[in-house]
Write an enzyme that holds these catalytic residues in place. Structure first.
Site, mmCIF file in Angstrom:
data_model
loop_
_atom_site.group_PDB
_atom_site.id
_atom_site.type_symbol
_atom_site.label_atom_id
_atom_site.label_comp_id
_atom_site.label_asym_id
_atom_site.label_seq_id
_atom_site.Cartn_x
_atom_site.Cartn_y
_atom_site.Cartn_z
ATOM 1 N N LYS A 174 28.415 -17.283 -6.323
ATOM 2 C CA LYS A 174 28.001 -18.674 -6.059
ATOM 3 C C LYS A 174 26.484 -18.918 -6.152
ATOM 4 O O LYS A 174 26.071 -19.857 -6.827
ATOM 5 C CB LYS A 174 28.536 -19.126 -4.698
ATOM 6 N N VAL B 281 34.909 -12.064 -0.967
ATOM 7 C CA VAL B 281 36.138 -11.509 -0.384
ATOM 8 C C VAL B 281 36.629 -10.257 -1.118
ATOM 9 O O VAL B 281 37.583 -9.622 -0.686
ATOM 10 C CB VAL B 281 37.274 -12.563 -0.274
#
Ligand code: GLU
Length: 421
Positions: free
Chosen positions: A67, A261
């Site tokens: 991101k 994750v």
């Protein structure tokens, strides 16, 4: 000699290894099955030295660590106004996949939560870029940050697409508020592909080091994005990168960071190092359990908190003495280190307060390694005022640190002797 830093990392891994709490990401089948025992830590310095321990070359998917980098690429492609118009920079205090937007504008709160990252994905490239072009731009951009060609794990991509219900819900909500203006399913596909880029812990450390190095990859020397973009991205990482644990992280660890994750975690310490860890069991926020412990340990052991107060500004004046040479008494200020606003303020205050009587003043900058723009302005203004008062001013500058500065009527010399006679 064995590397001290590598030994330190190995010891840190040994200490966190017994902690088997947390779970691999259960909502993405391919990640649920990851080897939970993998463990690695890598530190990369901004001049390209890499220290690794554990499974530092094991591959896994980057997930949300993409991101901040994709955000940087969007800022480079579209400019600040176009991106900030669509995505805010406020911490949300919510989980990464919260279905929430700013009430009045409909903007996602920040680019680190999924709503923001989906919107950022739609801003890659030019305004009319096709999703395929955006995918390639992202892959190449992430590769430039890592300093090597990265690929996409198609199995993880397909696996996440099968269960991407929540991201689809967020994207449809963004479409309903016209934050997204295209098919939300294509944006989700682009975002999930960006998350499926394959990296090693070593790659992640190098990507973080590129941020720490003002956007220049320490291995390839490529300026991937501008220093201005990096400062903005690091700020957003610091306030929003750890989602609803951002405040705890900022106070306890104090390193701009981002987790994924897949089990990765990065931290970028401006001007010093990029750090990455890998361990796939996650806590309730979606952060690697052992990764968080490692970063807490690194921050306190190595004094890496960004709010750690640097050495006092007064340390830039090594000495302030009168030198009695053939040409009579000369005031000599020997300066040292990296000089920024507070250091330069201290120098000009020394001049103002010490009521200099001598007809000659020397600023010896031989031991100065950096002088930022505001520091240079202050010192040159001090020099100009001394000259206005009728004094001679010299700069001892053997390494040419003032090479591009306009020193006015001051004289640049190579050695102190040249000034004091
Ligand atoms: N692809 C993951 C998702 O959107 C990334 C989440 C994360 O790494 O925090 O759910």
């Amino acid at each position: 000699m064995r590397s001290i830093v590598t030994d330190y990392l190995a010891d840190a891994l040994f200490r966190v290894e017994p902690d088997t709490s947390g779970q691999t990401a259960q909502y993405i089948p391919e990640l649920a099955g990851a080897n939970p025992e993998s463990l690695a830590a890598v530190v990369a310095t901004i001049d390209g030295e890499v220290y690794g321990s554990g499974d530092s070359d094991v591959e896994f998917t980057i997930q949300s660590i993409s991101k901040p980098f994709v955000y940087a690429l969007a800022l480079a492609d579209r400019g600040f106004d176009a991106v900030l118009d669509k995505v805010g920079v406020e911490p949300s205090g919510e989980a990464f996949n919260e279905v929430s937007l700013e009430h009045d504008t409909g903007r996602p709160l920040n680019p680190m939560i999924n709503a923001g990252a989906l919107t950022v994905q739609s801003l890659i490239g030019s305004w009319n870029s096709e999703p395929e072009d955006r995918g390639e731009r992202v892959r190449q951009g992430l590769s430039a940050f890592a300093g090597r060609e990265l690929t996409i794990d198609e199995r993880v991509y397909s696996s996440e697409m099968e269960t991407a219900h929540r991201n689809l819900a967020i994207a449809h909500m963004l479409r309903s508020r016209d934050v997204l203006t295209e098919d939300p399913r294509k944006v989700v596909a682009g975002y999930v592909r960006q998350c499926a880029v394959v990296v090693t812990t070593r790659d992640l450390a190098m990507m973080a080091a590129t941020l720490a190095n003002r956007g220049v990859n320490p291995l390839t020397n490529e300026q991937v994005v501008s220093g201005e973009i990096v400062r903005h991205v690091l700020s957003v990482m610091f306030t929003c990168g750890m989602y609803d644990a951002a405040g705890d992280w900022a106070t306890q660890v104090g390193i701009p960071a981002k987790s994924g994750v897949g089990g990765g975690l990065i931290g970028a310490l401006p001007g010093q190092v990029g750090i990455a860890t890998f361990s796939p069991r996650l806590d309730e926020h979606g952060h690697s359990v052992r990764g968080v412990s490692l970063f807490e340990r690194f921050s306190s052991d190595m004094g890496l908190h960004v709010m750690e107060i640097p050495s006092a500004a007064s340390s830039v004046v090594r000495s302030n003495r009168v030198h009695d040479g053939e040409r009579g008494p000369t005031r000599v200020l020997r300066l040292q280190g990296g000089i920024r606003f507070a250091g330069a303020e201290r120098i000009v205050r020394d001049i103002e307060e010490s009521g200099i009587d001598e007809a000659r003043v020397v600023f010896d900058v031989a031991l100065v390694f950096s002088l930022d723009a505001v520091a240079l302005r202050l010192i040159l203004e001090g020099s100009r005022r001394l000259i206005d008062e009728g004094r001679e001013v010299y700069f001892v500058d053997p390494d040419g640190i003032l090479a591009r500065a306009d020193v006015g009527d001051a004289v640049i010399v190579e050695e102190l002797e040249d000034a004091v006679g």
